[in-house]
Enzyme design. Structure first.
Site, PDB file in Angstrom:
ATOM      1  N   ASP A 126       4.068  -2.156  -0.769  1.00 17.01           N
ATOM      2  CA  ASP A 126       2.887  -2.385   0.080  1.00 17.01           C
ATOM      3  C   ASP A 126       2.355  -3.810   0.087  1.00 17.01           C
ATOM      4  O   ASP A 126       1.669  -4.195   1.031  1.00 17.01           O
ATOM      5  CB  ASP A 126       1.735  -1.436  -0.270  1.00 17.01           C
ATOM      6  CG  ASP A 126       2.048   0.012   0.041  1.00 17.01           C
ATOM      7  OD1 ASP A 126       2.964   0.264   0.851  1.00 17.01           O
ATOM      8  OD2 ASP A 126       1.396   0.893  -0.534  1.00 17.01           O
TER       9      ASP A 126
ATOM     10  N   ASP B 105      -5.570   6.082  -7.013  1.00 18.00           N
ATOM     11  CA  ASP B 105      -4.739   7.214  -6.608  1.00 18.00           C
ATOM     12  C   ASP B 105      -3.482   7.382  -7.451  1.00 18.00           C
ATOM     13  O   ASP B 105      -2.898   8.458  -7.474  1.00 18.00           O
ATOM     14  CB  ASP B 105      -4.390   7.146  -5.115  1.00 18.00           C
ATOM     15  CG  ASP B 105      -3.637   5.885  -4.721  1.00 18.00           C
ATOM     16  OD1 ASP B 105      -3.308   5.067  -5.595  1.00 18.00           O
ATOM     17  OD2 ASP B 105      -3.385   5.719  -3.507  1.00 18.00           O
TER      18      ASP B 105
END
Length: 770
Positions: free
Chosen positions: A445, A61
């Protein structure tokens, strides 16, 4: 419409600004590698080639595309030569169904910037890049749907692209020219303005190759729709000249996500009530007999009290009829994969049968005894040449097995990370201390790491675990003392520590709680990317490691006993904390005020600057009290105030030097050799965006400098061996990394080595050729 065709030429450029001395390298003298973490981020797309065994592609992504090299046993990054940051987010990747050398990728990270469709004739080694007048969202909601980009298996010069905002696009010349299919009923909703959610648009294109000979266009084409509306599947039976909605199917509230057609004309489709990959609460799986028009609901779990969640991931076994797998999305209690060998009449939940060995990437344990099965499993694929071989992508890794068919007899399915060569992460901060690990890193993350071995994936920072690590600092004269700050782990219950310290160079950690007002309570549970002044404070450490200062409003606070007691720092102007983090658009979120920076040699000295007034402050008692001093030479620096917790701080102290400071301003690069009393602007013509220090060149007393910088419109990595008087570019046209550079750290132990944190391509490091 104007089409722009650009040939991506892989050449090597040596751009030199005032090369200094015999030791100065050009870009061609540098070798670039990746620091190994192994995966780490969301890869929405995994596609096996149907033209050649052992060939597969990934579309990430925000970190570009990869190709699996079977002989090397590694994924090969395919877009390191790309210069445009917006072309690193993959909206779709599609190998040619006939020629294994040809592959296409639709790329565009965010809708705010132009997108492209790329074509390679050599498996992604080089690309023809066609800029298209449509916008994409490779790192926005709706990623994971597909296949958006499809090649006609009968006439491979014909391609269709299911766009988000501009309807159905078509090329009839192998992707050189694109135009809208004006006969398609849905022309697109257009690009939303501002920060409003994106549209999913059209979700997939599927060709039925039956009924047309080779070299003639396939007559039957299916197109899925993931925008709200009455119809979510359209069909053409005249090679795309006319279209009609397909009657029947699931409720109109379900959006078509992914589809595959088997050899008998059965079309399988997954559905969700939201575009995903988050926010999905319901969904279904249906199959359509494309000859009779009969729909069948084959949803694996139809119970009235089934867990919330939908379906996106889908793959068919190309060797065995009626055999397929589907993956849930956002399933309450955890996602899973279902397998059927009778066309969806019965299903096996393979999660209870699965084991995961993550010893090669131990961060996937997240401090637990066993790795999670995964989430966001949109890239689900069965190898078309080996039905036992399958893989699925998650928000943090790609899992692979050779045991998929064991599910049919209730046997164990062993999964391992399939990520060798994949570095798909956003790096927030980097520090290279003079002892211990060569590198300390903070990621988005996945927390952060102490990299004792650059070629080996390490366990993540623990005790506590952060979802993001935003700042890391070490004590200049006691560099085994490390402090870090970050963001709560997602779904944490109550207040957990977001500060930590280590006394052994990052091997082990202890939590620290910054002081908070009486009665303070964060949300329970903590939402993703949560931020407030008392759970997201940056931290600094004195040169001897005895003092920690946390940036808590209204003024920073200090501890000399590892957080047992805190006192307010005196003498600094008050600051505040801005809220409203938005990971896609980087709106304000972080400390705004005077932030102390430790001298790297003198443990009594800290420095701070008031960005609003330009006033400069110094502490000579270990940070307890600051006094304003007369300071000259800095420009108006109000625009240099960081407003984002993940941004690089512009004021820094030089390792090994007392009272030696640098300030990175929009107006230029400034240095003070007298503790901030006088700043002098660098005379070089490099616009420095971020700065770091490395090992001094042989015979020189001052550290080499490394910078992320811009000159002549080119953003690159630079080195100076003469205290910023001149610079050489050290990365080349093969190592552009989409110019999505976020942070930089020179290595104080290895001359010329520099670590660069990217926004999607992990950590890369360069060093002079030996």
């Amino acid at each position: 419409m104007r089409r722009i065709l650009m040939r991506t030429i892989l050449c090597i450029v040596a751009l030199t600004v005032g090369v200094v001395g015999s030791e100065a390298e050009s870009a061609t003298d540098y070798v670039w590698r990746s620091v190994k973490v192994g995966g780490g981020g969301f890869v929405p797309y995994l596609v096996f080639s149907r033209a050649e065994p052992g060939l597969a592609y990934l579309g990430s992504d925000m970190g570009g595309a990869y190709r699996w090299d079977e002989k090397a046993g590694s994924w090969v990054p395919l877009q390191d030569a790309v210069q445009d940051p917006n072309l690193r987010g993959v909206e779709a990747i599609t190998p040619d169904p006939v020629d294994p050398n040809i592959v296409y990728a639709a790329v565009g990270t965010y809708r705010r910037d132009p997108a492209a469709i790329m074509r390679s004739m050599d498996r992604g080694a080089t690309w023809d890049t066609v800029m298209v007048p449509i916008r994409m969202g490779g790192n926005e909601e709706g990623r994971g749907l597909g296949p958006r980009l499809a090649i006609d298996p009968n006439d491979t010069a014909i391609l269709y692209f299911a766009s988000r905002y501009d309807g159905l696009q078509r090329s009839t010349d192998s992707g050189k020219m694109w135009g809208k299919v004006v006969s398609f009923p849905l022309q697109g909703l257009g690009v939303p303005r501002g920060h409003t959610p994106p549209h999913a648009g059209l979700s997939f294109v599927v060709f039925d190759s039956a009924g047309a000979g080779k070299g003639a266009p396939s007559r039957t084409i299916f197109v899925g729709v993931a925008d709200p509306g009455d119809n979510h599947l359209y069909r053409s039976d005249d090679a795309g000249r006319t279209w009609r909605p397909v009657a029947g199917g699931p409720p109109a509230s379900f959006l078509a996500a992914k589809a595959e057609l088997d050899n008998r004309g059965i079309l399988y489709i997954t559905y969700s009530n939201s575009m995903g990959p988050h926010g999905v609460t319901d969904g279904a799986v249906f199959k359509l007999d494309t000859h009779s028009g009969t729909w069948t609901d084959i949803t694996p779990d139809k119970r009235a009290n089934r867990p919330r969640g939908g379906y996106i991931g889908l793959s068919l076994d190309r060797e065995t009829a009626d055999t397929l797998v589907v993956a849930t999305i956002d399933r309450e209690g955890g996602d899973t994969i279902w397998r059927s060998t009778d066309g969806g009449a019965h299903w096996i939940d393979i999660r209870p049968l699965s084991r995961r060995d993550v010893s090669s990437t131990p961060f996937l344990l997240w401090g637990q005894k066993e790795a999670n099965f995964g989430w966001w499993q949109t890239g689900l694929a069965i190898d078309p040449f080996n039905p036992a071989h399958a893989a699925y992508t998650t928000g943090a890794t790609i899992y692979e097995t050779e045991d998929l068919t064991h599910a049919d007899t209730g046997g164990t399915i062993d999964w391992t990370p399939w990520v060798n060569g994949v570095e798909q992460t956003a790096v927030l901060t980097l520090v290279s201390p003079p002892v211990g690990p060569h590198l300390l890193s903070g990621f988005g993350d996945i927390g952060g790491f102490a990299h004792f071995d650059l070629m080996m994936s390490e366990p993540m920072f623990e005790h506590p675990i952060f979802i993001n690590t935003n700042t890391i600092d070490y004590a200049g004269r006691a560099p085994n003392v490390i402090v870090r700050s970050g963001t709560h782990a997602e779904h944490a219950s109550g207040r957990t520590a977001t500060l930590a310290y280590s006394l052994d160079s990052g091997k082990t950690w202890a939590p620290i709680f910054a002081p908070a007002p009486k009665g303070y309570k964060p949300p329970n549970p903590i939402p993703y990317n949560y931020s407030d002044p008392y759970t997201d404070a940056a931290i600094a450490v004195s040169a001897d490691g005895s003092t920690f200062i946390a940036m808590t409003p209204p003024t920073p606070t200090l501890t000399r006993n590892h957080g047992k007691t805190w006192v307010k720092v005196k003498g600094l102007p008050t600051g505040h904390y801005t809220l409203g983090c938005e990971p896609d658009y980087r709106t304000d979120c972080g400390w705004v005020g005077a932030r102390p920076v430790a001298d790297r040699v003198d443990p009594k000295r800290f420095y701070a600057v008031n960005f609003a007034t330009g006033a400069f402050y110094v502490s000579r008692d270990g940070g307890a009290r600051f006094k304003r001093i007369k300071s000259e030479g800095l420009p108006d620096i109000e625009a240099d105030q960081p407003h984002w917790r993940e941004g690089e701080f512009p004021l820094m102290a030089t390792p090994g030097k007392t009272a030696d400071l640098w300030f990175v301003s929009h107006d230029g690069l400034y240095r003070s050799a007298d503790g901030g009393r006088h700043f002098v602007k660098s005379t070089s013509n490099l616009e420095v965006l971020a700065l770091s220090f490395g090992k001094a060149p042989a015979g020189h007393p001052y550290p080499a400098l490394f910078a992320i910088g811009r000159q002549g419109g080119v953003e690159a990595i630079w080195r100076s061996d003469d205290e910023a008087h001149s610079w050489i570019r050290i990365n080349d046209a093969q190592h552009e990394y989409a110019r999505a550079f976020r942070c930089i750290a020179g290595d104080p132990r290895v001359f010329g080595r520099v670590y660069v944190g990217t926004d999607g391509r992990g950590i890369v490091y360069g060093e002079p050729k030996q």
